[in-house]
Design a protein around this motif. Structure first.
Motif, PDB file in Angstrom:
ATOM      1  N   TYR A 115      -4.460 -10.400   3.792  1.00  0.00           N
ATOM      2  CA  TYR A 115      -4.377  -8.941   4.307  1.00  0.00           C
ATOM      3  C   TYR A 115      -2.797  -9.118   5.144  1.00  0.00           C
ATOM      4  N   PHE A 143     -13.429  -2.220  -2.481  1.00  0.00           N
ATOM      5  CA  PHE A 143     -12.321  -2.784  -3.580  1.00  0.00           C
ATOM      6  C   PHE A 143     -13.175  -3.612  -4.631  1.00  0.00           C
ATOM      7  N   TYR A 163     -14.844  -3.720   7.263  1.00  0.00           N
ATOM      8  CA  TYR A 163     -15.896  -3.257   6.463  1.00  0.00           C
ATOM      9  C   TYR A 163     -17.246  -3.450   6.467  1.00  0.00           C
ATOM     10  N   LYS A 166     -13.091   3.151   8.350  1.00  0.00           N
ATOM     11  CA  LYS A 166     -13.842   2.904   6.946  1.00  0.00           C
ATOM     12  C   LYS A 166     -15.091   3.365   7.154  1.00  0.00           C
ATOM     13  N   ARG A 214      -6.273  -4.933  -7.678  1.00  0.00           N
ATOM     14  CA  ARG A 214      -7.195  -4.594  -7.099  1.00  0.00           C
ATOM     15  C   ARG A 214      -7.603  -2.879  -7.182  1.00  0.00           C
ATOM     16  N   GLY A 247      -5.136   2.695  -5.464  1.00  0.00           N
ATOM     17  CA  GLY A 247      -4.588   1.555  -4.731  1.00  0.00           C
ATOM     18  C   GLY A 247      -4.888   1.596  -3.347  1.00  0.00           C
ATOM     19  N   GLN A 248      -4.004   2.373  -2.679  1.00  0.00           N
ATOM     20  CA  GLN A 248      -4.526   2.235  -1.071  1.00  0.00           C
ATOM     21  C   GLN A 248      -5.840   2.575  -0.765  1.00  0.00           C
ATOM     22  N   GLY A 249      -6.337   1.677   0.189  1.00  0.00           N
ATOM     23  CA  GLY A 249      -7.907   1.926   0.576  1.00  0.00           C
ATOM     24  C   GLY A 249      -7.913   3.231   1.451  1.00  0.00           C
ATOM     25  N   PHE A 260       0.897  -1.285  -0.195  1.00  0.00           N
ATOM     26  CA  PHE A 260      -0.057   0.032   0.088  1.00  0.00           C
ATOM     27  C   PHE A 260       0.791   1.254  -0.091  1.00  0.00           C
ATOM     28  N   ASN A 284     -11.121  -8.104   2.356  1.00  0.00           N
ATOM     29  CA  ASN A 284     -10.061  -7.278   1.642  1.00  0.00           C
ATOM     30  C   ASN A 284      -8.995  -8.420   1.134  1.00  0.00           C
TER      31      ASN A 284
HETATM   32  N1  GLN Z   1      -6.273  -1.333   4.540  1.00  0.00           N
HETATM   33  C1  GLN Z   1      -5.783  -0.495   3.472  1.00  0.00           C
HETATM   34  C2  GLN Z   1      -5.739  -1.264   2.224  1.00  0.00           C
HETATM   35  O1  GLN Z   1      -6.212  -2.326   2.010  1.00  0.00           O
HETATM   36  C3  GLN Z   1      -4.374   0.046   3.654  1.00  0.00           C
HETATM   37  C4  GLN Z   1      -3.828  -0.032   4.942  1.00  0.00           C
HETATM   38  C5  GLN Z   1      -2.395   0.443   5.067  1.00  0.00           C
HETATM   39  O2  GLN Z   1      -1.897   1.046   4.075  1.00  0.00           O
HETATM   40  N2  GLN Z   1      -1.793  -0.430   5.746  1.00  0.00           N
HETATM   41  O3  GLN Z   1      -5.582  -0.662   1.385  1.00  0.00           O
END
Ligand code: GLN
Ligand code: PMP
Length: 401
Positions: free
Chosen positions: A125, A329, A214, A244, A375, A36-38, A20, A183
């Motif tokens: 994750y 995502f 989520y 979130k 993603r 990219g990064q969520g 990320f 995720n």
């Molecule tokens: N959870 C976020 C993602 O999946 C990123 C979190 C992080 O940067 N550690 O994009």
């Protein structure tokens, strides 16, 4: 003279910078649309930001109690009851943590002995793998089945193969770390799947740890905590966070709900990881959880529309994409536009197309079955998604073939 022995212990040397951070750095470097990064682009609800200001003005600057301020523990307990009918005692069954990440870490460090096996869904994750390794436990990955590749068009969902999960359980299995909504796949587990998982946990005396960050971002079906299933309230640590749901990923206010013996275990490790964090923000999250139910429902509705915008845009650009049932995502197959290697696509796209994404291969051990999957995050305003899709539309012209 430099230090002769490498500073990082050998078991952690395979962990570099997170994917990320890497992709966000590329997005910033090239001024790319960051899918990219969520993290959301918008601010938390105004009332929640106002509550944070008020908490600062009211002098909430010192340590919170280790388990969290009583008002927030009460608000979390009310949330669990109102949304899921779960009765949790705010004093003995709720712990406020430094994000869901610390809740997962505190739990695993508390309950896993060296050599214990921890079952996780794959794609996994990244923080789970790291913390399992820090705990000295052994990660056992249960691969989700990717949507079938095929002609362009909407791909069907990722699937959990319950037989595969059952087959992964051994006498060393200690804990199942479950993430739904998931995720990066967007999979949301259904009641019958959760019941089957619950049965496995009970039969094999597993502790369940559920990452539900989520929980309010579900578009098809409804989110169900594993703790609601028969026999599970006694053996589940239910984890979530404000990031979130309330668009405040930088606040890192999370929580863990678990029966008293598990809560006591989690609090033991948690107090030595951070003790307590973010006192004024804990007050603000009380206000957030007190928002009318309709405001939380609206978060899901906004994101359902965004999911459709991005999914439809990608499909129109000739990129087969799963319509995620939940999360921020979607996963998309860039092989259709000439990229068999999604990781190469993600390293190339920020500079060449002005779009950042994250390769699904970063979440797996064996990249082969998911090599061309990427993603994309859709927690962005419409115009950002539109621009991202417009830029991705040019990808075909640049195909490496
Ligand atoms: N959870 C976020 C993602 O999946 C990123 C979190 C992080 O940067 N550690 O994009
Ligand atoms: N779990 C999952 C599945 C995530 O995607 C993320 C990223 N936000 C987290 C945990 C981290 O949550 P927090 O920021 O509350 O630590």
């Amino acid at each position: 003279m430099t230090i002769a022995r490498p500073p990082l212990v050998p078991r952690l040397q395979r962990f570099g910078t997170t994917i990320f951070s890497e992709m966000t750095a590329l997005a910033v470097e090239h001024g790319a649309v960051n899918l990219g990064q969520g993290f959301p682009d918008e601010d938390p609800p105004a009332a929640v930001v106002a509550a944070a200001h008020q908490a600062l003005d009211a002098g909430h600057h010192q340590y919170a109690p280790g388990p969290g301020i009583p008002e927030l523990r009460a608000a979390i307990a009310s949330h669990q009851r109102a949304w899921y009918g779960l009765a949790v005692d705010p004093d003995t069954e709720v712990t406020v943590t430094f994000g869901a990440t610390e809740a997962v870490a505190a739990t695993l460090l508390a309950v896993c002995e060296a050599g214990d096996e921890v079952l996780v869904l794959e794609p996994t994750y990244d923080a789970y793998t790291a913390v399992i390794t820090m705990a000295g436990a052994r990660e056992v990955r249960v691969p989700l089945t990717p949507p079938p590749t095929g002609p362009e068009g909407e791909r069907t969902a990722w699937q959990l193969d319950l037989d595969r999960l059952a087959a992964a359980i051994t006498p060393r299995s200690r804990l199942l770390l479950l993430n739904s909504p998931h995720n990066p796949t967007g999979l949301v587990l259904k009641a019958d799947e959760l019941d089957a998982i619950a049965q496995l946990c009970v039969d094999h005396d597993l502790i369940a740890v559920t990452d539900e960050v989520y929980e309010h971002l579900v578009y098809d079906g409804a989110h169900l905590p594993l703790a609601t299933r028969p026999g599970m309230a006694e053996r589940t640590v239910t984890i979530s966070s404000a990031g979130k749901t309330f668009s405040c990923t930088g606040w890192k206010i999370g929580w863990a709900c678990a029966p008293p013996p598990l809560t006591a275990a989690v609090r033991t490790t948690k107090q030595f990881l951070s003790f307590a964090g973010g006192t004024p923000l804990q007050h603000a999250v009380v206000a957030a959880l007190g928002l009318p139910r309709a405001e939380l429902t609206a978060v899901g509705e906004v994101h359902r529309r965004r999911r459709d915008l991005l999914t439809d845009g990608l499909l129109a650009a000739g990129v087969p994409t799963t319509r995620a049932a939940g999360t921020y995502f979607v996963t998309a197959d860039v092989a259709a536009i000439g990229w068999e290697d999604g990781a190469a696509f993600c390293r190339w796209a920020p500079a060449a197309l002005g779009v950042a994404a994250v390769p699904v291969s970063a979440f797996v051990e064996d990249p082969a079955p998911v090599a061309s999957l990427v993603r994309f995050a859709f927690c962005k305003p419409d115009e950002v998604l539109d621009e991202g899709v417009r830029r991705l539309g040019a990808a075909r012209l640049w195909s490496p073939r």
